[in-house]
Design a protein around this motif. Sequence first.
Motif, mmCIF file in Angstrom:
data_model
loop_
_atom_site.group_PDB
_atom_site.id
_atom_site.type_symbol
_atom_site.label_atom_id
_atom_site.label_comp_id
_atom_site.label_asym_id
_atom_site.label_seq_id
_atom_site.Cartn_x
_atom_site.Cartn_y
_atom_site.Cartn_z
ATOM 1 N N ASP A 254 118.214 43.445 60.712
ATOM 2 C CA ASP A 254 116.860 43.047 60.365
ATOM 3 C C ASP A 254 115.966 44.278 60.157
ATOM 4 O O ASP A 254 115.230 44.346 59.188
ATOM 5 N N GLN A 255 116.063 45.189 61.101
ATOM 6 C CA GLN A 255 115.261 46.414 61.022
ATOM 7 C C GLN A 255 115.735 47.275 59.844
ATOM 8 O O GLN A 255 114.934 47.859 59.131
ATOM 9 N N LEU A 256 117.042 47.321 59.636
ATOM 10 C CA LEU A 256 117.613 48.078 58.527
ATOM 11 C C LEU A 256 117.147 47.480 57.189
ATOM 12 O O LEU A 256 116.776 48.205 56.258
ATOM 13 N N GLU A 257 117.135 46.160 57.109
ATOM 14 C CA GLU A 257 116.676 45.484 55.899
ATOM 15 C C GLU A 257 115.198 45.778 55.641
ATOM 16 O O GLU A 257 114.779 46.031 54.509
ATOM 17 N N GLU A 258 114.408 45.772 56.679
ATOM 18 C CA GLU A 258 112.977 46.086 56.556
ATOM 19 C C GLU A 258 112.790 47.527 56.104
ATOM 20 O O GLU A 258 111.947 47.822 55.249
ATOM 21 N N LEU B 240 114.944 49.330 54.391
ATOM 22 C CA LEU B 240 115.370 49.416 52.997
ATOM 23 C C LEU B 240 114.308 48.857 52.057
ATOM 24 O O LEU B 240 114.041 49.412 50.986
ATOM 25 N N THR B 241 113.693 47.763 52.463
ATOM 26 C CA THR B 241 112.627 47.169 51.655
ATOM 27 C C THR B 241 111.457 48.139 51.535
ATOM 28 O O THR B 241 110.890 48.318 50.451
ATOM 29 N N GLN B 242 111.107 48.769 52.643
ATOM 30 C CA GLN B 242 109.994 49.731 52.643
ATOM 31 C C GLN B 242 110.340 50.931 51.754
ATOM 32 O O GLN B 242 109.519 51.377 50.958
ATOM 33 N N GLU B 243 111.557 51.445 51.862
ATOM 34 C CA GLU B 243 111.977 52.582 51.040
ATOM 35 C C GLU B 243 112.010 52.191 49.558
ATOM 36 O O GLU B 243 111.632 52.980 48.691
ATOM 37 N N HIS B 244 112.440 50.992 49.274
ATOM 38 C CA HIS B 244 112.464 50.513 47.897
ATOM 39 C C HIS B 244 111.034 50.428 47.336
ATOM 40 O O HIS B 244 110.775 50.816 46.192
ATOM 41 N N THR B 245 110.119 49.926 48.151
ATOM 42 C CA THR B 245 108.709 49.837 47.749
ATOM 43 C C THR B 245 108.136 51.231 47.498
ATOM 44 O O THR B 245 107.437 51.466 46.502
#
Length: 119
Positions: free
Chosen positions: A1-5, A7-12
Amino acid sequence: DQLEEQLTQEHTELRTTQELTNAAKLKLHEARESTVATELRLTELQRVTTDLSARQRLAQDELAELQTTIAEGRQQKMQGIGVHEEQLSSLAGRLREYEHKANVAETELTRSRHEHAAV
């Protein structure tokens, strides 16, 4: 969950960086286009200034020649002198016109140089 968050932040952040990069590239392209346009305008103004300066010198030479002709008294008849006075007056008017055009072109050239320096 934290890893997905994360990754989402880095993608943004990556998208934001790409958008900023694209915007900067666009501004750079616009600045280059503006610089080219300014350089073309400067070149044209320099050509016009050179042309007007040449015309001004020619008019000054013609005026000096007419003044010499009148001063030497080559034409003693009043009619002849009247013709020279008309020519002299006409040349003096042309000289004033060329000087005005040269001043306007020089002012425009200076303004364009300042604008170009500001870009």
